[in-house]
Scaffold this active site. Structure first.
Site, short mmCIF file in Angstrom:
data_model
loop_
_atom_site.label_atom_id
_atom_site.label_comp_id
_atom_site.label_asym_id
_atom_site.label_seq_id
_atom_site.Cartn_x
_atom_site.Cartn_y
_atom_site.Cartn_z
N LEU A 43 0.82 -1.21 0.00
CA LEU A 43 0.00 0.00 0.00
C LEU A 43 0.85 1.27 0.00
O LEU A 43 1.76 1.42 0.82
CB LEU A 43 -0.90 -0.01 1.24
CG LEU A 43 -1.97 1.06 1.33
CD1 LEU A 43 -2.91 1.01 0.15
CD2 LEU A 43 -2.71 0.95 2.65
N ASP A 44 0.59 2.15 -0.94
CA ASP A 44 1.23 3.48 -1.03
C ASP A 44 2.74 3.39 -1.19
O ASP A 44 3.47 4.34 -0.89
CB ASP A 44 0.89 4.32 0.21
CG ASP A 44 -0.61 4.48 0.38
OD1 ASP A 44 -1.06 4.58 1.53
OD2 ASP A 44 -1.31 4.49 -0.64
N GLU A 45 3.24 2.26 -1.70
CA GLU A 45 4.69 2.07 -1.83
C GLU A 45 5.14 2.01 -3.30
O GLU A 45 6.32 1.89 -3.58
CB GLU A 45 5.09 0.73 -1.16
CG GLU A 45 4.86 0.68 0.33
CD GLU A 45 6.07 1.22 1.10
OE1 GLU A 45 5.93 1.52 2.30
OE2 GLU A 45 7.12 1.38 0.45
#
Ligand SMILES: Nc1nc2c(c(=O)[nH]1)N[C@@H](CN(C=O)c1ccc(C(=O)N[C@@H](CCC(=O)O)C(=O)O)cc1)CN2
Length: 289
Positions: free
Chosen positions: A232-234
């Site tokens: 997530l969000d990486e």
């Protein structure tokens, strides 16, 4: 042969960097009567990867057709271990928009498409809520309401993948789609799914970044467009932008101000991806603007 000089073509290449790569590509294009109108290249000393993007058109009526060119270029590509694509740039990429309740990013993309600022097609919009059906249908875009719970996530993601296949989608845009895609879904969409995160990553990951930013008392807020990975969000960052804020701004004000930044950042990332200006470079990107 009667090649049309008004048709733009795009050649993108990435491979291990080394002597002669650029010359081989340029030599191929010159040898096939291609008139280059734009060219960018970069060699990353850290990853040892080479990236190149060339825009060209027929420099002579005898320029071979695209299928012939692809056949010939395979030899060059094999010699240098290239990942490559040679495409007719006049064909608009097919984009599926996924959204939840907040419509500002989707509205901006639909407006840019309708006013021909974005050279794309939008065969469908999918959402896990009904809220934005009217906006999509007002633009004449089919709207698919696919609700999801933890129990139905696998089935719902299968439905989205079926829509992607049926509509021959090139790019999925998560335009404030507030569901975390599964590992399998992220893998299936690797390199062809862009998310807009409403913070200046890597700060304030998760579903409530503005609240986190307000609690922290930051003086800058921002937005980040990135490719989606299972983490997530990486994912590899494509574009970011920031905006100054101060102590007078409430959490609600940050949400309101942030919308403008999100729309601009996502539109830039979608345009650059669709113009094949963005290359994945391990966990980062190379962007030829
Ligand atoms: N595999 C990935 N999926 C998604 C990503 C990603 O980076 N990788 N980004 C998100 C978007 N997003 C932040 O930008 C985000 C969305 C949702 C959540 C979250 O915690 N959602 C909760 C449900 C929240 C709700 O129902 O309102 C959850 O899924 O349990 C965090 C970040 C899109 N998908």
């Amino acid at each position: 042969m009667n090649a049309d000089p008004t048709v733009p073509y795009l050649l993108t290449v990435q491979c291990p960097d080394g002597l002669g790569v650029q010359a081989a590509v340029m030599g191929f294009l010159a040898g096939h009567q291609c008139f280059i109108t734009e060219s960018h290249s970069y060699g990353d000393p850290q990853t040892g990867r080479f990236f190149m993007r060339c825009v060209f058109r027929a420099g002579h009526p005898n320029m071979p057709d695209i299928e012939t060119m692809r056949g010939h270029f395979q030899t060059v590509a094999t010699n240098f271990g290239m990942e490559w694509a040679l495409v007719d740039a006049s064909r608009p990429p097919r984009v599926l928009i996924a959204v939840s309740r907040f419509g500002h990013c989707m509205n901006d993309l639909l407006n840019r498409w309708k006013s021909r600022q974005l050279h794309i097609q939008i065969p469908a919009v999918v959402s896990n809520h009904e809220d934005l059906r009217d906006l999509a249908e007002w633009h004449g875009i089919p709207f698919y309401h696919l609700p999801v719970t933890k129990e139905t996530k696998a089935d719902q993601e299968r439905q989205i993948l079926d829509l992607i296949e049926t509509n021959e989608i090139d790019l999925v845009v998560l335009a404030r789609y507030m569901q975390v895609l599964s590992q399998d879904m992220s893998a299936a969409l690797s390199g062809r799914c862009i998310n807009i995160h409403h913070s200046f990553l890597p700060s304030f990951k998760g579903a409530r970044p503005y609240q986190q930013a307000h609690e922290k008392g930051v003086k800058l807020i921002g937005a980040t467009a990135h490719y989606v990975t299972e983490n997530l969000d990486e994912g590899p960052i494509i574009e970011q932008e920031v905006m100054r804020v101060d102590h007078t701004h409430t959490g609600e004000a940050l949400v309101r101000m942030g919308r403008d930044v999100e729309t601009v950042v996502l539109a830039r990332a979608v345009r650059w991806h669709c113009e094949r200006r963005v290359f994945m470079n391990n966990r980062k990107t190379v962007v030829f603007k």
